[in-house]
Scaffold this active site. Sequence first.
Site, short mmCIF file in Angstrom:
data_model
loop_
_atom_site.label_atom_id
_atom_site.label_comp_id
_atom_site.label_asym_id
_atom_site.label_seq_id
_atom_site.Cartn_x
_atom_site.Cartn_y
_atom_site.Cartn_z
N GLU A 85 11.99 6.68 -15.45
CA GLU A 85 12.67 7.99 -15.14
C GLU A 85 13.13 8.19 -13.63
O GLU A 85 14.29 8.76 -13.50
CB GLU A 85 11.56 9.11 -15.55
CG GLU A 85 10.98 9.35 -16.94
CD GLU A 85 10.34 8.18 -17.41
OE1 GLU A 85 9.80 7.23 -16.73
OE2 GLU A 85 10.01 7.97 -18.79
N GLY A 132 0.82 -1.16 0.01
CA GLY A 132 -0.05 -0.21 0.06
C GLY A 132 0.79 1.21 -0.15
O GLY A 132 1.01 1.95 1.00
N SER A 153 1.24 3.54 -3.55
CA SER A 153 0.61 4.42 -4.47
C SER A 153 -0.83 4.80 -3.85
O SER A 153 -1.40 4.35 -3.38
CB SER A 153 0.61 3.93 -5.79
OG SER A 153 1.92 3.17 -6.17
N SER A 181 -1.71 -4.46 -6.22
CA SER A 181 -1.97 -5.95 -6.76
C SER A 181 -2.56 -6.72 -5.91
O SER A 181 -1.69 -6.60 -4.75
CB SER A 181 -0.56 -6.09 -7.37
OG SER A 181 -0.08 -5.02 -8.22
N GLU A 211 12.39 -5.22 -3.61
CA GLU A 211 11.31 -5.18 -4.57
C GLU A 211 11.79 -5.05 -6.05
O GLU A 211 11.31 -5.48 -7.05
CB GLU A 211 10.08 -4.16 -4.41
CG GLU A 211 9.22 -4.12 -5.35
CD GLU A 211 7.99 -2.93 -5.07
OE1 GLU A 211 8.17 -2.71 -3.83
OE2 GLU A 211 7.43 -2.49 -5.96
C1 LIG Z 1 1.06 -3.53 -12.89
C2 LIG Z 1 1.39 -2.70 -11.80
C3 LIG Z 1 1.22 -3.05 -10.36
C4 LIG Z 1 1.41 -2.20 -9.52
N1 LIG Z 1 1.21 -2.54 -8.15
C5 LIG Z 1 1.61 -1.75 -7.17
C6 LIG Z 1 1.30 -2.17 -5.68
O1 LIG Z 1 0.78 -3.29 -5.42
N2 LIG Z 1 1.24 -1.37 -4.85
C7 LIG Z 1 1.56 0.16 -4.95
O2 LIG Z 1 1.74 0.83 -4.20
N3 LIG Z 1 1.71 0.57 -6.11
C8 LIG Z 1 1.57 -0.42 -7.14
N4 LIG Z 1 1.77 0.04 -8.61
C9 LIG Z 1 1.93 1.51 -8.56
C10 LIG Z 1 3.33 2.06 -9.26
O3 LIG Z 1 4.20 1.97 -8.11
C11 LIG Z 1 3.15 3.23 -9.71
O4 LIG Z 1 2.65 3.27 -10.97
C12 LIG Z 1 4.54 4.19 -9.97
O5 LIG Z 1 5.20 4.47 -8.87
C13 LIG Z 1 4.28 5.47 -10.94
O6 LIG Z 1 3.28 6.25 -10.36
P1 LIG Z 1 2.06 6.86 -10.82
O7 LIG Z 1 1.54 5.99 -11.72
O8 LIG Z 1 1.23 7.65 -10.01
O9 LIG Z 1 2.69 7.76 -12.11
P2 LIG Z 1 3.24 9.30 -11.83
O10 LIG Z 1 4.00 9.25 -10.60
O11 LIG Z 1 2.04 10.28 -11.82
O12 LIG Z 1 4.26 9.37 -13.06
C14 LIG Z 1 3.72 9.65 -14.38
C15 LIG Z 1 4.87 9.89 -15.32
O13 LIG Z 1 5.75 10.90 -15.10
C16 LIG Z 1 7.19 10.49 -14.67
N5 LIG Z 1 7.62 11.21 -13.90
C17 LIG Z 1 7.02 11.53 -12.40
N6 LIG Z 1 7.79 12.30 -11.74
C18 LIG Z 1 9.04 12.29 -12.42
C19 LIG Z 1 10.28 12.89 -11.99
N7 LIG Z 1 10.44 13.65 -10.94
N8 LIG Z 1 11.23 13.18 -12.88
C20 LIG Z 1 10.90 12.54 -14.18
N9 LIG Z 1 9.84 11.81 -14.53
C21 LIG Z 1 9.00 11.68 -13.79
C22 LIG Z 1 6.89 8.97 -14.47
O14 LIG Z 1 8.17 8.19 -14.74
C23 LIG Z 1 5.93 8.73 -15.34
O15 LIG Z 1 6.27 8.17 -16.73
C24 LIG Z 1 1.73 -0.83 -9.79
C25 LIG Z 1 1.74 -0.26 -10.99
C26 LIG Z 1 1.48 -1.37 -12.05
C27 LIG Z 1 1.69 -0.67 -13.60
#
Ligand SMILES: Cc1cc2nc3c(=O)[nH]c(=O)nc-3n(C[C@H](O)[C@H](O)[C@H](O)COP(=O)(O)OP(=O)(O)OC[C@H]3O[C@@H](n4cnc5c(N)ncnc54)[C@H](O)[C@@H]3O)c2cc1C
Length: 389
Positions: A376, A136, A138, A170, A254
């Site tokens: 990134e 937990g 994101s 997940s 992880e």
């Molecule tokens: C299949 C899958 C399973 C997952 N399972 C889990 C889970 O079990 N538990 C959990 O907590 N999360 C989980 N996640 C979430 C995952 O950790 C997040 O999707 C990830 O950390 C990115 O966060 P976001 O989706 O909010 O994207 P954002 O943080 O909004 O990013 C969007 C884009 O902006 C870019 N970006 C953001 N900040 C910066 C920066 N400072 N510099 C350059 N580029 C940047 C990112 O690289 C990305 O391309 C899962 C995701 C997927 C796809």
Amino acid sequence: MSLLFKGFSLPTVKLPECTKKLRDEVRNFIDEELQAGTFTPHCDSWLAGFSPEFSRKLGEKGWIGVTWPRKYGGQERSALDRFVITEELLAAGAPVAAHWIADRQSGPLLLRYGTEEQRTFFLPKIARGECYFSIGLSEPNSGSDLASISTSARREGDGWVINGSKIWTSGAHKTQYMIALCRTSRDPDNRHAGMSQFIIDLSLPGVIVRPIILMTGEHHFNEVIFEDVKVSDDMVVGEIGNGWKQSMTELAYERSGPERFLSTFPLLVELVRILRKNGQNDKHSRIEIGRLVAHLWTLRRMSLGVAKLLEEGITPNIPASLVKDLGTQFERELTEKVRLLVSLSPSMTSIKHFEVLLAQAILHSPGFTLRGGTTEILRGIIARGLGVR
Ligand SMILES: Cc1cc2nc3c(=O)[nH]c(=O)nc-3n(C[C@H](O)[C@H](O)[C@H](O)COP(=O)(O)OP(=O)(O)OC[C@H]3O[C@@H](n4cnc5c(N)ncnc54)[C@H](O)[C@@H]3O)c2cc1C
């Protein structure tokens, strides 16, 4: 120059004989299971293959929590033994998702920061393949910038009241517990302060698990909402306020494992089998497969090096980030190469196993470079490690 390579020095690992013997045991077990038809190889099986029965079988073999002390249900084996077990299971596309998170990171986190009561209660159940955890971290408005989380835990009486929501969790619709990172206080001068980790029983009143359906039609992750969820004090992990540091430790577990480059491996095995069957032995195909295998072998050596460092008690965040960045690129590249080498129609409902594997790999690919930290973000960490940022 020495500074430049400081962040990337990884030990070379030679597997001991007992680890090689363990590999044979795992292979034999997988062969028997395949012959008995208990599973069909699946790409991304550590996320998509949820089978409590299979996890319990692994628990009976002593292959979950394998590095943990015996008094908590472990086998006191090495991190290299764990590496070999997980590598074999992933390479076979075996259904390991049920216990994956608990074995990989929740259990080790509790071992490091948990109370004696938490260890005694949770670890033996995890090791038996009966107790599953989700992550937990994101939230709808906090992903990469994890320090901006807003899910709160408020002190009330002798416990805590949790409000907020987690997203992309997940397996939360099937796991019994989640370790959630929550805000317990705010410090305007330090955004990393004031965060704490809690074990949340997902059957508690006030926990709502909403499915998020993938474009494959599958259901793996969820939005989990907490509405005045009451958690007792004995469910705090580690110290109140130390959640940021603890979560960062979790990320090293992880990011560096073989699941970061083997998610699409069953497809490579099937590719070689199909090319052989078709008599497709041209130079181009051989070069492409040779390249893929060479990349894979390099990643494997790096990941083994990280496993060795973890065993020595070092938290290798920078090489772990490197393994994840390169590994997830490889998983996607493999999928693309297969598509170009063999003419077929990927389909989740095809009767041809190869077409199903390819469809799984293509449709899961977008997530490879997002989950566990985006490309990134990882490159930012690597750049900092190189001293160029
Ligand atoms: C299949 C899958 C399973 C997952 N399972 C889990 C889970 O079990 N538990 C959990 O907590 N999360 C989980 N996640 C979430 C995952 O950790 C997040 O999707 C990830 O950390 C990115 O966060 P976001 O989706 O909010 O994207 P954002 O943080 O909004 O990013 C969007 C884009 O902006 C870019 N970006 C953001 N900040 C910066 C920066 N400072 N510099 C350059 N580029 C940047 C990112 O690289 C990305 O391309 C899962 C995701 C997927 C796809």
